[in-house]
Enzyme design. Structure first.
Site, PDB file in Angstrom:
ATOM      1  N   LYS A  30       0.846  -1.204   0.000  1.00  0.00           N
ATOM      2  CA  LYS A  30       0.000   0.000   0.000  1.00  0.00           C
ATOM      3  C   LYS A  30       0.876   1.247   0.000  1.00  0.00           C
ATOM      4  CE  LYS A  30      -3.978  -1.090   2.944  1.00  0.00           C
ATOM      5  NZ  LYS A  30      -4.586  -0.746   4.233  1.00  0.00           N
ATOM      6  N   ASP A  69      -8.035   2.107   4.608  1.00  0.00           N
ATOM      7  CA  ASP A  69      -8.624   0.792   4.857  1.00  0.00           C
ATOM      8  C   ASP A  69      -9.276   0.348   3.562  1.00  0.00           C
ATOM      9  OD1 ASP A  69      -8.857  -1.191   7.068  1.00  0.00           O
ATOM     10  OD2 ASP A  69     -10.927  -1.186   6.387  1.00  0.00           O
ATOM     11  N   TYR A  71      -5.105  -9.507  -3.631  1.00  0.00           N
ATOM     12  CA  TYR A  71      -6.126 -10.115  -4.486  1.00  0.00           C
ATOM     13  C   TYR A  71      -6.058  -9.625  -5.936  1.00  0.00           C
ATOM     14  CZ  TYR A  71      -8.177 -11.419   0.040  1.00  0.00           C
ATOM     15  OH  TYR A  71      -8.386 -11.945   1.292  1.00  0.00           O
ATOM     16  N   ASP A  72      -5.058  -8.835  -6.296  1.00  0.00           N
ATOM     17  CA  ASP A  72      -4.972  -8.309  -7.671  1.00  0.00           C
ATOM     18  C   ASP A  72      -5.064  -9.397  -8.756  1.00  0.00           C
ATOM     19  OD1 ASP A  72      -4.906  -5.562  -7.233  1.00  0.00           O
ATOM     20  OD2 ASP A  72      -2.738  -5.514  -6.982  1.00  0.00           O
ATOM     21  N   ARG A  98      -7.653   2.889  -4.675  1.00  0.00           N
ATOM     22  CA  ARG A  98      -6.714   3.699  -3.883  1.00  0.00           C
ATOM     23  C   ARG A  98      -6.371   4.989  -4.627  1.00  0.00           C
ATOM     24  NH1 ARG A  98      -3.953  -0.194  -2.813  1.00  0.00           N
ATOM     25  NH2 ARG A  98      -5.049  -0.531  -0.855  1.00  0.00           N
TER      26      ARG A  98
HETATM   27  P1  ITT Z   1      -2.739  -1.666   7.262  1.00  0.00           P
HETATM   28  O1  ITT Z   1      -4.003  -1.920   8.088  1.00  0.00           O
HETATM   29  O2  ITT Z   1      -1.507  -1.639   8.101  1.00  0.00           O
HETATM   30  O3  ITT Z   1      -2.883  -0.490   6.351  1.00  0.00           O
HETATM   31  P2  ITT Z   1      -3.524  -4.148   5.975  1.00  0.00           P
HETATM   32  O4  ITT Z   1      -2.921  -4.981   4.883  1.00  0.00           O
HETATM   33  O5  ITT Z   1      -3.931  -4.857   7.244  1.00  0.00           O
HETATM   34  O6  ITT Z   1      -2.518  -2.932   6.286  1.00  0.00           O
HETATM   35  P3  ITT Z   1      -6.308  -3.518   5.470  1.00  0.00           P
HETATM   36  O7  ITT Z   1      -6.747  -3.882   6.835  1.00  0.00           O
HETATM   37  O8  ITT Z   1      -6.857  -2.268   4.856  1.00  0.00           O
HETATM   38  O9  ITT Z   1      -4.732  -3.373   5.360  1.00  0.00           O
HETATM   39  O10 ITT Z   1      -6.604  -4.754   4.525  1.00  0.00           O
HETATM   40  C1  ITT Z   1      -6.589  -4.578   3.160  1.00  0.00           C
HETATM   41  C2  ITT Z   1      -6.454  -5.913   2.480  1.00  0.00           C
HETATM   42  O11 ITT Z   1      -7.272  -5.864   1.289  1.00  0.00           O
HETATM   43  C3  ITT Z   1      -5.036  -6.088   1.984  1.00  0.00           C
HETATM   44  O12 ITT Z   1      -4.241  -6.764   2.923  1.00  0.00           O
HETATM   45  C4  ITT Z   1      -5.250  -6.880   0.704  1.00  0.00           C
HETATM   46  O13 ITT Z   1      -5.466  -8.223   1.006  1.00  0.00           O
HETATM   47  C5  ITT Z   1      -6.566  -6.316   0.177  1.00  0.00           C
HETATM   48  N1  ITT Z   1      -6.318  -5.206  -0.744  1.00  0.00           N
HETATM   49  C6  ITT Z   1      -6.498  -3.863  -0.505  1.00  0.00           C
HETATM   50  N2  ITT Z   1      -6.115  -3.142  -1.565  1.00  0.00           N
HETATM   51  C7  ITT Z   1      -5.695  -4.018  -2.487  1.00  0.00           C
HETATM   52  C8  ITT Z   1      -5.161  -3.874  -3.782  1.00  0.00           C
HETATM   53  O14 ITT Z   1      -4.954  -2.680  -4.308  1.00  0.00           O
HETATM   54  N3  ITT Z   1      -4.829  -4.974  -4.444  1.00  0.00           N
HETATM   55  C9  ITT Z   1      -4.991  -6.190  -3.914  1.00  0.00           C
HETATM   56  N4  ITT Z   1      -5.468  -6.430  -2.687  1.00  0.00           N
HETATM   57  C10 ITT Z   1      -5.829  -5.346  -1.973  1.00  0.00           C
END
Ligand code: ITT
Length: 205
Positions: A12, A78, A163-164, A190
């Site tokens: 991210k 998130d 999940y991309d 995003r």
């Molecule tokens: P932070 O809370 O520290 O930011 P995290 O990975 O735990 O990191 P989230 O709780 O927001 O973040 O979970 C988001 C999940 O959704 C992430 O781990 C991926 O599995 C998925 N995800 C989000 N954006 C994505 C993207 O652009 N491409 C692929 N998967 C994505």
């Protein structure tokens, strides 16, 4: 303006830096700001969890003793994958689906298995992202974006993360993991949420 991003997800953070590059913001991650927190994301919405993360890091910066960090705006992302045929799952539980430490090859294979027999619009899915901003004076802003597609019949592509490989984009004839990072950032959940947030920050500050 100094922006501290409340994320521990390096993928991210890479995308955030790419999307915000060339703008007049001084960006760092919470780790670079010296903050190491395990935040309990216990809200049931992306907005709720984004605000929980941003508020937690904002409070930690206040306690940090650094005058520069006390004036920083904290942003949090998130995000997750919402699949219609699974009632919106994994949604806010996207990172925790099948366990945080389970590899995405396994998670993605399981999702494809759960959608077996579904075709066309029955496979509709999207990434959602909410970006929250918390200012030193307590003001809060949120911005959101979504990235529509369908669950692919098989994973494809090596770019991106998470999940991309299973979000197939019918308009492009490829998965999100087959887009270059530049292309993904232009149309992704995003990218859209950060574009909206940039406009809000520019008008608010
Ligand atoms: P932070 O809370 O520290 O930011 P995290 O990975 O735990 O990191 P989230 O709780 O927001 O973040 O979970 C988001 C999940 O959704 C992430 O781990 C991926 O599995 C998925 N995800 C989000 N954006 C994505 C993207 O652009 N491409 C692929 N998967 C994505």
């Amino acid at each position: 303006m100094k922006l501290v991003f409340a994320t521990g997800n390096l993928n991210k953070m890479r995308e955030i830096r790419e999307i915000m590059s060339g703008l007049d913001f001084d960006i760092c991650s919470m780790k670079e700001a010296g903050i190491d927190l395990d935040i309990d994301e216990n809200a049931e919405t992306f907005e709720g969890n984004a605000l929980i993360k941003a508020r937690a890091v904002r409070n930690a910066l206040d306690a940090s003793g650094s005058e520069e960090l006390k004036k920083a705006v904290v942003l949090a992302d998130d995000s997750g994958l919402e699949i219609d045929a699974l009632g919106g799952a994994p949604g806010v539980y996207s990172a925790r689906f099948m366990g945080e430490d389970t590899g995405y090859d396994i998670k993605n294979a399981e999702i494809i298995k759960r959608l077996s027999g579904k075709t066309g619009k029955q496979r509709a899915a999207r990434f959602r992202c909410v970006i929250a901003a918390v200012f030193p004076d307590g003001r809060e802003l949120t911005a959101s974006g979504c990235f529509e597609g369908v669950i692919a019949n098989a994973p494809g592509g090596e770019n991106g993360f998470g999940y991309d490989p299973i979000l197939f984009l019918p308009e492009y004839g490829m998965t999100a993991a087959q887009l270059s990072s530049e292309e993904k950032n232009k149309i992704s959940h995003r990218g859209k949420a950060l574009f909206e947030m940039r406009k809000l920050l520019e008008t608010t500050c």
